[in-house]
Design a protein around this motif. Structure first.
Motif, PDB file in Angstrom:
ATOM      1  N   PRO A  23      -5.534   0.924  -1.941  1.00 44.39           N
ATOM      2  CA  PRO A  23      -4.516  -0.138  -1.963  1.00 44.39           C
ATOM      3  C   PRO A  23      -5.075  -1.662  -1.398  1.00 44.39           C
ATOM      4  O   PRO A  23      -4.669  -2.506  -2.156  1.00 44.39           O
ATOM      5  CB  PRO A  23      -3.568   0.283  -1.053  1.00 44.39           C
ATOM      6  N   PHE A  24      -6.008  -1.296  -0.703  1.00 43.33           N
ATOM      7  CA  PHE A  24      -6.819  -2.995  -0.165  1.00 43.33           C
ATOM      8  C   PHE A  24      -7.415  -3.383  -1.276  1.00 43.33           C
ATOM      9  O   PHE A  24      -7.058  -4.658  -1.581  1.00 43.33           O
ATOM     10  CB  PHE A  24      -7.736  -2.462   0.912  1.00 43.33           C
ATOM     11  N   SER A  25      -8.111  -2.691  -2.269  1.00 42.62           N
ATOM     12  CA  SER A  25      -8.868  -3.198  -3.274  1.00 42.62           C
ATOM     13  C   SER A  25      -7.934  -3.926  -4.447  1.00 42.62           C
ATOM     14  O   SER A  25      -8.066  -4.875  -5.155  1.00 42.62           O
ATOM     15  CB  SER A  25      -9.752  -2.008  -4.055  1.00 42.62           C
ATOM     16  N   VAL A  59       5.085  -8.794  -6.380  1.00 45.91           N
ATOM     17  CA  VAL A  59       4.439  -7.358  -6.495  1.00 45.91           C
ATOM     18  C   VAL A  59       3.650  -6.943  -4.981  1.00 45.91           C
ATOM     19  O   VAL A  59       3.937  -5.971  -4.259  1.00 45.91           O
ATOM     20  CB  VAL A  59       3.450  -7.014  -7.476  1.00 45.91           C
ATOM     21  N   LEU A  60       2.980  -8.078  -4.610  1.00 47.73           N
ATOM     22  CA  LEU A  60       2.599  -8.086  -3.051  1.00 47.73           C
ATOM     23  C   LEU A  60       3.424  -8.084  -1.920  1.00 47.73           C
ATOM     24  O   LEU A  60       3.043  -7.890  -0.866  1.00 47.73           O
ATOM     25  CB  LEU A  60       1.383  -8.805  -2.954  1.00 47.73           C
ATOM     26  N   GLY A  61       4.674  -8.517  -2.311  1.00 44.86           N
ATOM     27  CA  GLY A  61       5.554  -8.809  -1.242  1.00 44.86           C
ATOM     28  C   GLY A  61       5.406 -10.137  -0.469  1.00 44.86           C
ATOM     29  O   GLY A  61       5.757 -10.310   0.704  1.00 44.86           O
ATOM     30  N   ALA A  75       0.686  -1.034   0.243  1.00 45.74           N
ATOM     31  CA  ALA A  75      -0.047  -0.068   0.076  1.00 45.74           C
ATOM     32  C   ALA A  75       0.770   1.271  -0.085  1.00 45.74           C
ATOM     33  O   ALA A  75       0.622   2.102  -0.725  1.00 45.74           O
ATOM     34  CB  ALA A  75      -0.953  -0.181   1.355  1.00 45.74           C
ATOM     35  N   PHE A  76       1.706   1.380   0.851  1.00 42.33           N
ATOM     36  CA  PHE A  76       2.602   2.473   0.649  1.00 42.33           C
ATOM     37  C   PHE A  76       3.508   2.615  -0.320  1.00 42.33           C
ATOM     38  O   PHE A  76       3.747   3.799  -0.780  1.00 42.33           O
ATOM     39  CB  PHE A  76       3.775   2.452   2.104  1.00 42.33           C
ATOM     40  N   ASN A  77       3.907   1.485  -0.842  1.00 39.69           N
ATOM     41  CA  ASN A  77       4.850   1.689  -2.208  1.00 39.69           C
ATOM     42  C   ASN A  77       3.769   2.115  -3.276  1.00 39.69           C
ATOM     43  O   ASN A  77       4.489   2.795  -4.012  1.00 39.69           O
ATOM     44  CB  ASN A  77       5.035   0.122  -2.442  1.00 39.69           C
TER      45      ASN A  77
END
Length: 173
Positions: A90-92, A115-117, A57-59
């Motif tokens: 970012p959640f969606s 991408v999601l880590g 989300a922060f990225n």
């Protein structure tokens, strides 16, 4: 870094400022204060997934901010470049990527999870985490009516495996 710390401070201040007022509202409405919030209990693996999704989300916010600050280097639309409003969840985005990753395989799966880590997470762990978030967030606060909508739009000429449809329905329904 300063913006991230300010954002975290702002969120903490907002949460601290709301607690007493929410408790008073609960009493006024006849709601037991202990029943006000429904906790979401996470396993160790789900806690790690949460950390990764938060980093995602922060990225994502950082990339959008950078594109806004330097529009000539981005492929963004003209309204984006001209300072138009942006609505970003970012959640969606993480839920949509997770939904796709659960059905992907090979290099595509690896890239989506990266991408999601979530390089170390299995599809089952990602699906279980998404299920817990989708069902739990809607019950986290009795004063919030949160509805999370997810859908797949699939070309009728493309064959979808039944087990994928079942996993997605179980995790996101």
């Amino acid at each position: 870094m300063k913006q991230r710390l300010f954002f975290i401070f702002l969120c903490a201040a907002a949460l601290c400022g709301c607690q007493k007022e929410d408790a008073e509202m609960g009493i006024a409405k006849g709601i037991d204060a202990s029943a006000m919030a429904s906790n979401i209990y996470l396993t160790k693996a789900q806690t790690e997934i949460t950390k990764s999704v938060n980093d995602f989300a922060f990225n994502l916010f950082d990339q959008v901010r950078a594109a806004r600050l330097n529009p000539s280097s981005s492929n963004a639309s003209s309204s984006f470049k001209q300072g138009g409003s942006i609505l970003l969840s970012p959640f969606s985005a993480s839920m949509a990527l997770s939904m796709a990753a659960i059905g992907a395989g090979g290099e595509t799966e690896r890239q989506m999870l990266s991408v999601l880590g979530l390089e170390g997470a299995t599809k089952a762990e990602v699906a279980e985490y998404c299920s817990k978030m989708v069902s739990g967030l809607g019950k986290a606060d009795p004063y919030v009516d949160l509805k999370i909508a997810n859908s797949m739009w699939i070309n009728k000429e493309f064959a979808i495996k039944d087990d994928y449809v079942g996993r997605v329905e179980k995790a996101f329904d």
